[in-house]
Design an enzyme around this catalytic site. Structure first.
Site, short mmCIF file in Angstrom:
data_model
loop_
_atom_site.label_atom_id
_atom_site.label_comp_id
_atom_site.label_asym_id
_atom_site.label_seq_id
_atom_site.Cartn_x
_atom_site.Cartn_y
_atom_site.Cartn_z
CD GLU A 158 16.46 -13.67 -2.58
OE1 GLU A 158 16.50 -14.08 -1.40
OE2 GLU A 158 17.09 -12.67 -2.97
CB SER A 193 -23.90 36.58 -0.75
OG SER A 193 -23.71 37.77 -0.03
#
Lengths: 180, 769
Positions: free
Chosen positions: B176, B453
């Site tokens: 870079e 239930s």
């Protein structure tokens, strides 16, 4: 960020409690000259952390059936409990608590671990949770009088820390009369 | 003449120049201030990272050799020579040698450690330090399961200078910014070179930006490409170099750089890049992997290795070639790396939005959203990735099967599963729907549905607590009509529209009889039943309608788990916990969430109830569970079906886990599924995968075991009655006996002994004979 304003007090408490805990540690110190006991021996001192000597119990109460269970720590949880005691002696309460957490994940139904955890909660001044641990330990110690005694002692201490002295005395008297 | 004219334009020019210079000076000073102030106190926005619970290894831990290897692979340990470095293991049969990584736990920072482990076909058999001494307990790395990043937010893992591998340091400069060590922030040669290259190619092939300029652009500036912004960037780069060392700038660059996108999450920095693409710490990357990451800087989306593998591979090989040309690596290493695969970790997998949702809600009580998104916290959770995977799979497989068998077309069933450890209250798995990969509606936490239930155990527990009832007590299953407060008549019915007459309580619960339960509940009192529900852990008091007794009360799966935890826990309420501790960015503890237990119901009553709930899964509506679990595993639980089968539920527990499963449609239409047909298979398949121990509670001293006839409730023996079932009753309870059947003259000497498992086995034997 989050500071502990009472870190000094906590540290002092930690040292005090560590002393108590270490004396009542269910993991025996290595004694190479002695034949190793089949299970870790229960606390030999019998020193009640409340300071009062346990009244002798000559009660000829109907003896319950012989203990069907005897709780002891596995090598893994025993080492973690020892590690927690070391951390506590150093004043690192949070780390000690996390370490006991680990042990509890390995043996969630071992009342001895709940007793350890309850003792630590007392150090943290969380008597309410200490009471929860004491009751949990007592339920899990069904059939194991030695462990029940330890659980009752923890429970009594937790109740007394909440100014519930009458209840504490009742728990203690159960410990002395019902159990041999 | 010329002279006389000069002052007329020179003066304004001079003033203009001075003003311009002054303005530039002010601007430069301003930028200098910005650079020094912001960069000096730079604080990376680091989202909270979330960790799952580490796998604990100890002799006897239920981890088979293959499980262990699977776990090591999940943690991205690679097979090789463990002395080479952390993150490597070697397996010979059941023997493992490994070097664990440096890892932070809640209570300690552990340096790389070598251990030897032996695992059998179902558990750990030996555990040792590298020197051969015994190691009582050892935990693997806590797996990272995500981060609490803001919407469209940056995610990163910050590197310190010591964390930067030398090859990354020299490699990034090579690719870079070759003259990074020489220039002062702006590289004139670089600009000219880029210009020349771009002119020759007639397009932009090179950028002339230095690393410093790229850092300034990312850190301080917006993305627009104007001359003014370029000038600002150059000045700031120069000032940055004037104030800070090359080392500081390089490390900041490596932490800032953008390396990819994962949905809404932007991957910043090499630390996270390494984890995101390879699931390994940066230090463990090989040459090829490092070259790929460095190559990505040029265009993370253009070279996205997951979407454009060929481009990424070519880019990596170009970088490797440059490395070799610059003698950073030798050419054989470059060739070998260029020939290898990209080495990406498989996508997805560990992302658990439904669980993270619960984590976020727990943390919101104590932390601001901004702190979670940026303050670099480490969040240690109770999540067990294996339980999570088991629950996700059980739900997906069963919903697919149920959808295929369903007559409802054009709608897909949905579902939810939560699994917790009852003692600690640790929530180990949360599945919020069949689509587990997205942040969609979290049914486990937000779907509030009638529980049917599932409420019944609270009714029967209320009865047991009075001391007037036990599991053998006969109760009346007969039609009942009630005039409600609004004047309407309520006439409940049994599911099969049958009436059973006088039945023992244990059977009424196991077979989920509505009429018997309503009669029992009305006898006990609605407020008393509501009290029981609340002490078990329901936070809001339910409305006191008689239909409460059949479960019209609406709860989320999470609330159901909280209530059932108290039943699984012998009457102790353990507060559900997703987060165990939060550490700050330096690893210091900020907050820990401790195990919290409180007495919720008398242990003896809960024990009697729990024994009745084991009959649900052997003799009652939940008997299908046994076929899906390892043979002989004892479980306790309850089916639930809301009216018109809109909701199918199952909640229950083993010796290790409490879990609830829900199945239904989002638009609330009828499913045609009972709790046993819809939710039960999901529940049982989840627990079957978890190698769960049998439910074997410690019997309280105040109770004892007895055999009764399941149909008539009379005391009996397995030898005498084919339908004998084992129940627990208060010690010394007098039970009416079956004529000619009571083996016991003393009343209760026939009490079977042994564990619950033995009793279940005995019961299986009675079936066979």
């Amino acid at each position: 960020m989050v500071q502990h304003p009472h870190s000094l007090t906590r540290l002092a408490l930690a040292f005090a409690a560590a002393a108590v805990l270490l004396s009542g540690c269910p993991a025996p110190a290595p004694r190479p000259s002695l034949p190793s006991p089949p299970v870790p021996s229960p606390p030999a001192t019998g020193a009640s952390p409340s300071g009062r000597p346990p009244p002798s119990a000559p009660a000829p109460a109907p003896r319950p059936p012989a203990p069907v269970r005897e709780n002891h720590l596995s090598p893994a949880t025993r080492s973690l409990v020892a590690q927690a005691h070391t951390l506590l002696a150093r004043g690192d309460i949070d780390a000690a608590s996390s370490t006991l957490d680990r042990a509890l994940h390995i043996e969630p139904n071992n009342p001895l671990l709940w007793i350890e955890l309850g003792r630590l909660r007392l150090v943290e001044s969380d008597a309410h949770q200490a009471e929860g641990c004491g009751r949990r330990a007592l339920a899990l110690a069904s059939g194991d009088p030695a462990t029940q005694r330890q659980a009752r002692r923890l429970l009594a201490d937790a109740l007394r820390a909440q100014q519930r002295n009458q209840e504490a005395r009742e728990v203690e008297s159960q410990a002395d009369i019902i159990q041999p | 003449m010329a002279r006389s004219r000069a002052p007329r334009w020179r003066l304004p020019l001079l003033i203009g120049c001075i003003a311009l210079l002054a303005a530039i000076a002010v601007w430069v000073v301003y930028l200098d201030r910005v650079v020094t102030r912001e960069f000096q106190g730079r604080h990376w926005s680091v989202p909270a990272r979330v960790f799952a619970a580490p796998l604990e290894l100890y002799v006897g831990a239920p981890v088979a050799a293959d499980d262990l290897e699977e776990e090591l692979r999940r943690l991205h340990y690679r097979s090789g020579d463990p002395s080479a470095g952390p993150g490597v293991y070697r397996r010979h049969g059941g023997a493992f040698d490994l070097q664990a990584r440096r890892v932070r736990f809640i209570d300690e920072l552990r340096e790389p450690t070598r251990v030897s482990i032996r695992a059998g076909s179902d558990s750990i058999t030996d555990l040792r330090h590298a020197d051969g001494t015994e190691l009582p307990v050892f935990r693997l790395d806590p797996p990272v399961v995500g981060s609490v990043f803001p919407i469209h937010g940056e995610d990163r893992l910050v590197l310190s200078p010591a964390d930067v591998p030398p090859l990354l340091r020299s490699g990034i400069k090579l690719i870079e910014d070759r003259r990074f060590d020489e220039h002062h922030g702006v590289d004139a040669y670089g600009v000219l070179r880029a210009l020349w290259a771009n002119l020759r190619a007639r397009r932009v092939v090179q950028g002339g930006s230095t690393l410093t300029q790229q850092l300034v652009k990312n850190y301080f500036l917006s993305d627009e490409q104007t001359f003014g912004r370029k000038a600002t960037e150059a000045v700031m780069a120069l000032r940055l170099e004037a104030h800070f060392s090359k080392e500081e700038i390089l490390v900041a660059y490596l932490n800032e750089v953008y390396l990819g996108q994962d949905g809404a999450r932007a991957i910043h920095g090499f630390g996270l890049g390494s984890e995101y693409y390879f699931a390994k710490p940066l230090a463990e990357l090989d040459v090829g992997e490092l070259a790929l990451l460095i190559g990505l800087v040029k265009g993370p989306s253009f070279y996205d290795p997951r979407r454009h593998a060929d481009r990424a591979s070519a880019r990596r090989n170009l970088v490797l070639q440059e490395f070799a040309d610059a003698h950073l690596i030798d050419s054989t290493a470059a060739k070998r790396a260029a020939a290898s695969s990209l080495g990406l970790r498989p996508p997805g997998g560990s992302y658990v939005p439904a669980y993270l949702d619960l984590v976020r809600r727990h943390l919101k009580r104590d932390y601001a959203e901004a702190d979670l998104a940026a303050a670099g916290l480490a969040v240690y959770t109770s999540l067990d990735p294996r339980a999570q995977a088991a629950a996700e799979r059980a739900l997906a497989v069963n919903l697919k099967r149920l959808d295929a068998a369903s007559r409802v077309r054009g709608a897909s069933l949905e579902g939810a599963v939560i699994v917790a450890e009852p003692n600690s209250g640790d929530v180990v798995a949360v599945v919020g729907g069949r689509d587990v990969g997205t942040d969609s509606f979290n049914r486990a936490l937000d779907a509030r549905r009638p529980i049917g239930s599932l409420v019944k155990p609270a009714v029967y527990l209320t009865a047991l607590e009075t001391g007037r009832y036990n599991a053998a007590t006969l109760i009346e299953d007969a039609p009942i009509e009630l005039k409600l407060a609004d004047g309407s008549i309520w006439a409940p019915q049994n599911y099969e529209h049958q009436v059973y007459g006088r039945v023992p309580m244990a059977r009424a619960l196991a077979e989920s009889m509505n009429l018997a339960t309503v009669r029992l509940g009305l006898d006990l009192g609605l407020p008393q039943v509501a009290d029981t529900l609340q002490s078990l852990g329901l936070e809001t008091r339910p409305a006191l309608n008689p239909s409460l007794l059949l479960g019209t009360v609406e709860m989320t799966p999470l609330e159901v788990v909280q209530v059932y935890t108290s039943l699984a826990n012998g009457g102790f309420r353990a507060r559900l916990r997703a987060v165990r501790a939060v550490l700050d960015e330096h690893g210091r503890p900020l907050k820990s969430f401790k195990v919290q237990v409180e007495a919720a119901a008398p242990p003896a009553a809960v024990y009697q109830l729990d024994r009745m709930l084991t009959l649900v899964t052997t003799r009652g509506t939940g008997h299908d569970a046994a076929a899906r679990l390892p043979r002989g595993t004892v479980v306790a639980g309850k089916t639930g079906t809301s009216s018109d089968t809109r909701d199918s539920w199952f909640a229950g527990f083993t010796g290790s886990y409490v879990a609830v499963a829900w199945v239904g449609y989002d638009d609330n239409r009828a499913t045609g599924l009972t709790g046993a047909a819809g939710a039960l298979p999901v529940w049982a398949d989840t627990l079957a995968h978890l190698k769960s121990a049998s439910f074997q509670p410690v019997p309280p001293e105040l109770v004892e075991d007895r055999w009764i006839g399941f149909g008539d409730g009379l005391e009996t023996t397995p030898a005498c009655s084919a339908d004998a079932v084992s129940i627990a009753v208060p010690r010394g309870t007098v039970l009416p006996g079956k004529p000619d059947c009571t083996a016991a003259s003393s009343g209760h000497a026939a009490a079977p002994t042994g564990t619950v498992t033995d009793k279940v086995k005995a019961w299986f034997n009675t079936l066979i004979h």
